[in-house]
Design an enzyme around this catalytic site. Structure first.
Site, PDB file in Angstrom:
ATOM      1  N   LYS A  43      -2.269  -1.484  -3.769  1.00  0.00           N
ATOM      2  CA  LYS A  43      -3.136  -0.306  -3.706  1.00  0.00           C
ATOM      3  C   LYS A  43      -2.287   0.946  -3.823  1.00  0.00           C
ATOM      4  CE  LYS A  43      -6.137   1.898  -0.372  1.00  0.00           C
ATOM      5  NZ  LYS A  43      -6.618   1.861   0.992  1.00  0.00           N
ATOM      6  N   LYS A  47       0.862  -1.188   0.000  1.00  0.00           N
ATOM      7  CA  LYS A  47       0.000   0.000   0.000  1.00  0.00           C
ATOM      8  C   LYS A  47       0.894   1.233   0.000  1.00  0.00           C
ATOM      9  CE  LYS A  47      -3.521   2.545   2.518  1.00  0.00           C
ATOM     10  NZ  LYS A  47      -4.635   2.474   3.465  1.00  0.00           N
TER      11      LYS A  47
END
Ligand code: PBG
Length: 329
Positions: free
Chosen positions: A254, A196
């Site tokens: 992400k 992330k």
């Protein structure tokens, strides 16, 4: 004789294009993020996310039924926590009767077969808008992991199928797995946000939950000491392999579109399912361009969704899920 191969033969008409297409989108690809608020009869549009809403629990029921009827069978729950319940340690997150815990039960009540994943992170509960507990101006790692482990058990008790840590502390997957096992939740899965990045594409999401880091002295202004630097690529593979070692069942990259090189690296490096989160800013960009008449919404949406899957996504968390599935017919 020239040419022996004419590649355009396989593009000559829709039938042959369909026949040889490698990447097919289906409702089973999607995980639908949902924003939940306290109250009754609330369905409020998020200002920076056109046609995306926060629901109170009563209206969540209808939404769940609609998703199920469209073939969308997995949801990812996020809650907007009232300000007066926010603190530094996330105490409200462990409330067995908290909004998240009630939301899980609501979904399972109206639709027992709906797969329920829950966000495990401190930021919606943090008065500082951070994913970790803060001491002396620093995000403290291990205490935060213990908290996330407790939060996971609380969600599992309420009926969550998967808990999904979105914080990027070191070692949190192991802490969560151990806690779940020791409490008997051996069947509760972990989908870890493994790679992330510290991204500016999360802006609209932070509007949706009112969870942006606060602008206060001695509080970090951004999440760069825990979320990854977008200049890095090999680090994403290392992070992901570590999460798998610690017990992650599904790993995630992400944001989505700017990170498809990372998705492919990870897809090639691991043997567990890979999820991709097409985040709020990606949604908002296309909605805005389409509202201005600058892009064909549906065509670009399908192209982007297909690109994410082609890059290696087994699971796509997307605010476009309903729009895509309606278009598939
Ligand atoms: C925070 C969290 C964020 C998102 C999911 N979980 C934002 C952040 O890290 O600040 C972003 C999702 C999106 O932008 O759609 N735990």
């Amino acid at each position: 004789m020239y040419p022996l191969r004419r590649n355009r033969r396989l593009r000559a008409n829709q039938a042959v294009r369909n026949l040889v297409r490698e990447t097919i989108i289906s409702p089973n690809d999607f995980l639908v993020p949902l924003f939940i608020v306290e109250g009754k009869g609330v369905k409020e549009e998020i200002a920076s996310m056109p046609n995306y809403f926060r629901y109170s629990l009563d209206l969540l029921e209808n939404e769940i039924k609609q998703l199920w009827s469209l073939g969308l069978k997995s949801v990812l729950l996020f809650v907007k926590v009232p300000d007066h319940l926010k603190d530094n340690a996330g105490k409200e997150a462990l409330n067995p009767d908290g909004l998240m815990q009630r939301a899980i039960k609501t979904v399972k009540n109206v639709c027992p077969d709906m797969l329920v994943m829950t966000d495990v992170a401190l930021d919606p509960y943090s008065k500082y808008g951070h994913d970790g507990i803060i001491e002396n101006g620093k995000i403290v790692n291990d205490i935060t992991c213990n908290f996330l482990a407790e939060m996971s058990v609380s969600h599992a008790k309420a009926g969550a199928d998967f808990v999904t840590p979105s914080d990027m502390m070191d070692g949190r997957v192991l802490a969560m797995r151990e806690a779940l096992e020791s409490e008997g939740f051996t069947d509760t899965g972990i989908m870890s946000y493994s790679a992330k990045y510290a991204s500016a594409f999360y802006g609209p999401f932070r509007d949706a939950l009112d969870s942006a880091p606060v602008d206060m002295q001695d509080i970090p202004k951004d999440k760069k000491t825990y979320q990854m630097d977008y200049g890095n690529r090999t680090e994403a593979v290392r992070e992901t392999l570590m999460d798998i070692d610690e017990g992650a069942d599904i790993v995630m990259v992400k944001p989505g579109l700017c990170y498809l090189d990372i998705v492919r690296d990870i897809k090639n490096a691991v043997d567990v399912p890979v999820a991709v989160y097409q985040v709020s800013g990606e949604y908002s960009m296309l909605k805005a361009a389409a509202q201005k008449g600058w892009l064909d919404h549906d065509a670009v949406m399908m192209e982007q969704t297909t690109a994410i899957k082609r890059a290696g996504a087994d699971v796509i968390a997307s605010y476009f899920a309903k729009d895509v599935v309606k278009l598939l017919g």
